[in-house]
Design an enzyme around this catalytic site. Structure first.
Site, PDB file in Angstrom:
ATOM      1  NE  ARG A   1      -2.363  -1.592   3.766  1.00 38.22           N
ATOM      2  CZ  ARG A   1      -3.362  -1.743   3.960  1.00 38.22           C
ATOM      3  NH1 ARG A   1      -4.829  -1.364   4.227  1.00 38.22           N
ATOM      4  NH2 ARG A   1      -2.643  -2.331   5.618  1.00 38.22           N
TER       5      ARG A   1
ATOM      6  CE  LYS B   1     -12.337 -21.220   5.127  1.00 31.98           C
ATOM      7  NZ  LYS B   1     -12.231 -20.156   6.176  1.00 31.98           N
TER       8      LYS B   1
ATOM      9  CG  HIS C   1      -6.866 -24.247   3.997  1.00 30.79           C
ATOM     10  ND1 HIS C   1      -8.000 -23.498   4.559  1.00 30.79           N
ATOM     11  CD2 HIS C   1      -5.799 -24.986   5.216  1.00 30.79           C
ATOM     12  CE1 HIS C   1      -8.258 -23.957   5.826  1.00 30.79           C
ATOM     13  NE2 HIS C   1      -7.051 -25.121   5.869  1.00 30.79           N
TER      14      HIS C   1
ATOM     15  CE  LYS D   1      -6.267 -28.534   5.890  1.00 34.49           C
ATOM     16  NZ  LYS D   1      -5.169 -29.009   7.542  1.00 34.49           N
TER      17      LYS D   1
ATOM     18  CD  GLU E   1      -9.967 -24.795  13.727  1.00 33.06           C
ATOM     19  OE1 GLU E   1      -9.158 -24.487  14.035  1.00 33.06           O
ATOM     20  OE2 GLU E   1     -11.483 -24.329  13.930  1.00 33.06           O
TER      21      GLU E   1
ATOM     22  CG  ASP F   1     -14.117 -19.984   9.805  1.00 35.74           C
ATOM     23  OD1 ASP F   1     -13.574 -19.270   9.506  1.00 35.74           O
ATOM     24  OD2 ASP F   1     -13.703 -20.704  11.179  1.00 35.74           O
TER      25      ASP F   1
ATOM     26  CG  HIS G   1     -12.706 -25.786   5.911  1.00 35.70           C
ATOM     27  ND1 HIS G   1     -12.361 -25.794   4.593  1.00 35.70           N
ATOM     28  CD2 HIS G   1     -12.336 -25.186   6.285  1.00 35.70           C
ATOM     29  CE1 HIS G   1     -11.536 -24.593   4.503  1.00 35.70           C
ATOM     30  NE2 HIS G   1     -11.198 -24.239   5.764  1.00 35.70           N
TER      31      HIS G   1
ATOM     32  CE  LYS H   1     -12.442 -21.010  15.170  1.00 32.46           C
ATOM     33  NZ  LYS H   1     -10.836 -21.890  13.715  1.00 32.46           N
TER      34      LYS H   1
HETATM   35  C1  BG6 Z   1      -9.642 -21.838   8.152  1.00 31.34           C
HETATM   36  C2  BG6 Z   1     -10.711 -21.095   9.134  1.00 31.34           C
HETATM   37  O1  BG6 Z   1     -10.548 -21.787   6.667  1.00 31.34           O
HETATM   38  O2  BG6 Z   1      -9.509 -23.443   8.543  1.00 31.34           O
HETATM   39  C3  BG6 Z   1     -10.140 -21.182  10.581  1.00 31.34           C
HETATM   40  O3  BG6 Z   1     -10.985 -19.571   8.729  1.00 31.34           O
HETATM   41  C4  BG6 Z   1      -9.758 -22.181  10.850  1.00 31.34           C
HETATM   42  O4  BG6 Z   1     -11.087 -20.656  12.139  1.00 31.34           O
HETATM   43  C5  BG6 Z   1      -8.997 -23.053   9.620  1.00 31.34           C
HETATM   44  O5  BG6 Z   1      -9.019 -22.732  12.543  1.00 31.34           O
HETATM   45  C6  BG6 Z   1      -8.256 -24.577  10.123  1.00 31.34           C
HETATM   46  O6  BG6 Z   1      -7.283 -24.996   9.279  1.00 31.34           O
HETATM   47  P1  BG6 Z   1      -6.329 -25.873   9.308  1.00 31.34           P
HETATM   48  O7  BG6 Z   1      -5.903 -26.677   8.262  1.00 31.34           O
HETATM   49  O8  BG6 Z   1      -5.359 -25.286  10.240  1.00 31.34           O
HETATM   50  O9  BG6 Z   1      -7.131 -27.346   9.828  1.00 31.34           O
END
Ligand code: BG6
Length: 485
Positions: free
Chosen positions: A46, A146, A176, A180, A214, A233, A238, A336
């Site tokens: 920026r 996202k 993501h 994996k 998590e 989220d 996922h 979480k």
């Molecule tokens: C993200 C979420 O997409 O995935 C997070 O926004 C989450 O809240 C994360 O912690 C978990 O990803 P991973 O790869 O650590 O299991």
């Protein structure tokens, strides 16, 4: 995958996603020869002040986020010569865009990947500017992650705005989890092994559990998270992507269109959960203080320092109304501050149809296939055997345990490396098509909508496996969650 040169532009190049995930991923690719010295890594910033300090900042982040044996000074120095910082003012159609153009290779056959590591509110504007300055040639792709919308309507608006400047075939939406290695391994397991493919339906499978637990809380993202919650989220993306990979039919080929069309069929076959069914088939929770891994942690509301009914846990009983999965429950769960970090898929088979071991104190237990995605990558099959040293036919359950780390030497798989290289090589099979994203929102929206007007989340202690109501969701069906550890 061949190591063709390409230009990668990271908008928001000095930000957290870029420095924590994307640039380390490119360093790994560089060390493996997949990001050749003819390639460029342009990071847009920026301000001019940032340009002066960005290289040191990146080097520090490489040291912080790479494993000790991945980082070496000489490779890092060579890698840094490919990193080109430039100030680009995304909000204005000014000369800063020409500075960016000057750094790009003018060869239109070379792939250009524009990674938008910026807030989604300016995705559309950034695409518009790229188009205005004619930087999006036929080999250009735009990569986004996202949050892509807040519900089906806002997601649609976002995709439509981007679609004015980039075709669907040029738009790479990251989940993501799809990058994996163990998630891809799921496809190898299913479609590379006859025995599983023939035992993968309502005739043999009692139910499926997909859990992503998590230990972390909302970290520094409380504001973002509070507006989203676990359903947006983790469930919309996922968990549903994992469900698709477990439930989809075999694609004709591994090309992107074939895989995506099978996934869309699954998403469209998900039985809608609406109105009072939401109370019956879903549980939402919010963590309060407790002990995680031996340390006392604060509750969600204390972290947020506000009142909120946002869920940090969600569990769902889902059904896929098609021939293969008729009446097989798919229990999905994520949260979480749970007891252990783990992502796992459990395929619970049905009982044997007739017990021929009436004298065994141990009755035959139904087989269970466990596919652990993280923290370890494991495949376990629970089977029955005869107890050794025993004259009569006494049964004993044992576990066939395959830890993939023992089979492959330490490889640092990196979802972002894989996905960025795939985008550069125009391989969209691990990306989310607009149709998939829409179908997933269409299923999740009524659940969130119903929650807004009914009650509050059930509280659960940090370090537990979620609210009691989550256990009751399964005990009501005569089942239980398989918690790791
Ligand atoms: C993200 C979420 O997409 O995935 C997070 O926004 C989450 O809240 C994360 O912690 C978990 O990803 P991973 O790869 O650590 O299991």
């Amino acid at each position: 995958m061949s190591a063709q040169a390409f230009d990668l532009v990271i908008f928001g190049g000095g930000g957290d996603l870029s420095c924590r995930k994307l640039i380390p991923a490119m360093y790994r690719a560089f060390k493996e020869g997949m990001f050749t010295p003819e390639s460029r890594l342009i990071v847009t910033l920026r301000t001019k002040e940032e340009v002066g300090s960005i290289k040191d900042h990146i080097l520090n982040k490489l040291i912080e986020f790479l494993k000790a044996d991945e980082y070496d000074v000489s490779s890092a120095q060579q890698f840094m010569t490919l990193v080109k910082p430039v100030v680009v003012d995304i909000a204005e159609a000014n000369d800063s865009w020409l500075d960016l153009e000057a750094l790009l290779d003018s060869d239109v056959t070379r792939a250009r990947v524009f990674y938008l590591a910026i807030p989604p509110t300016i995705f559309g504007l950034c695409c518009e500017q790229l188009d205005h300055f004619k930087l999006n040639h036929e080999n250009s792709r735009v990569v986004v992650e996202k949050p892509l919308g807040y519900d089906a309507a806002s997601a649609n608006e976002l995709h439509s705005k981007m679609a004015l400047y980039f075709d669907e075939s040029q738009t790479f939406r990251i989940d993501h989890y799809l990058g994996k290695e163990p998630v891809q391994n799921l496809m190898a397991l299913r479609f590379g092994n006859t025995m599983f493919e023939h035992l993968w339906d309502a005739k043999t499978i009692d139910h499926v559990q997909i859990s992503i637990s998590e230990e972390v809380g909302v970290e520094g993202r409380a504001n973002f998270y509070d507006a989203a919650g676990a359903a947006r989220d983790m469930l919309q993306n996922h968990l549903l992507q994992l469900l698709c990979l477990v439930a989809m039919e075999s694609p004709n080929t591994l090309n992107a269109d074939d895989i995506r069309s099978e996934k869309v069929k699954v998403l469209k076959a998900l039985r809608p959960i609406i109105d009072e069914d939401v109370d019956l088939h879903t549980v939402r929770g919010q963590y309060v203080a407790g002990q995680v891994n031996g340390s006392m942690v604060r509750g969600y509301l204390e972290e947020l320092d506000d009142n909120s009914t946002t869920e940090t846990f969600v569990a769902v009983r889902a059904f896929i109304d098609n021939w293969r999965w008729s009446q097989v429950p798919f229990y999905l769960r994520t949260g979480k501050r749970l007891a252990k970090r783990c992502a796992e898929i459990v395929i619970q088979y049905k009982d044997v149809s007739h017990n021929v071991f009436p004298n065994s104190s141990q009755k035959p237990r139904a087989n269970r296939l466990v596919i652990r995605l993280q923290p370890e990558e494991k495949i376990q099959l629970h089977v029955m055997t005869k107890q050794l040293d025993c004259l009569d036919m006494t049964l004993k359950p044992v576990t066939l345990d395959l830890n993939l780390a023992d089979t492959y030497d330490a490889v640092y798989s990196d979802a972002y490396k894989r996905l960025i290289l795939d985008a550069a090589h125009n391989n969209a099979s691990l990306f989310v098509h607009r149709e998939e994203a829409t179908a997933a929102w269409t299923w999740v929206d009524p659940i969130i909508e119903h929650w807004r007007s009914s009650g509050t989340p059930s509280l659960y202690r940090s370090g537990s496996w979620g609210p009691d109501a989550s256990d009751r969701l399964l005990t009501a069906d005569g089942r239980r969650w398989f918690n790791v550890g």
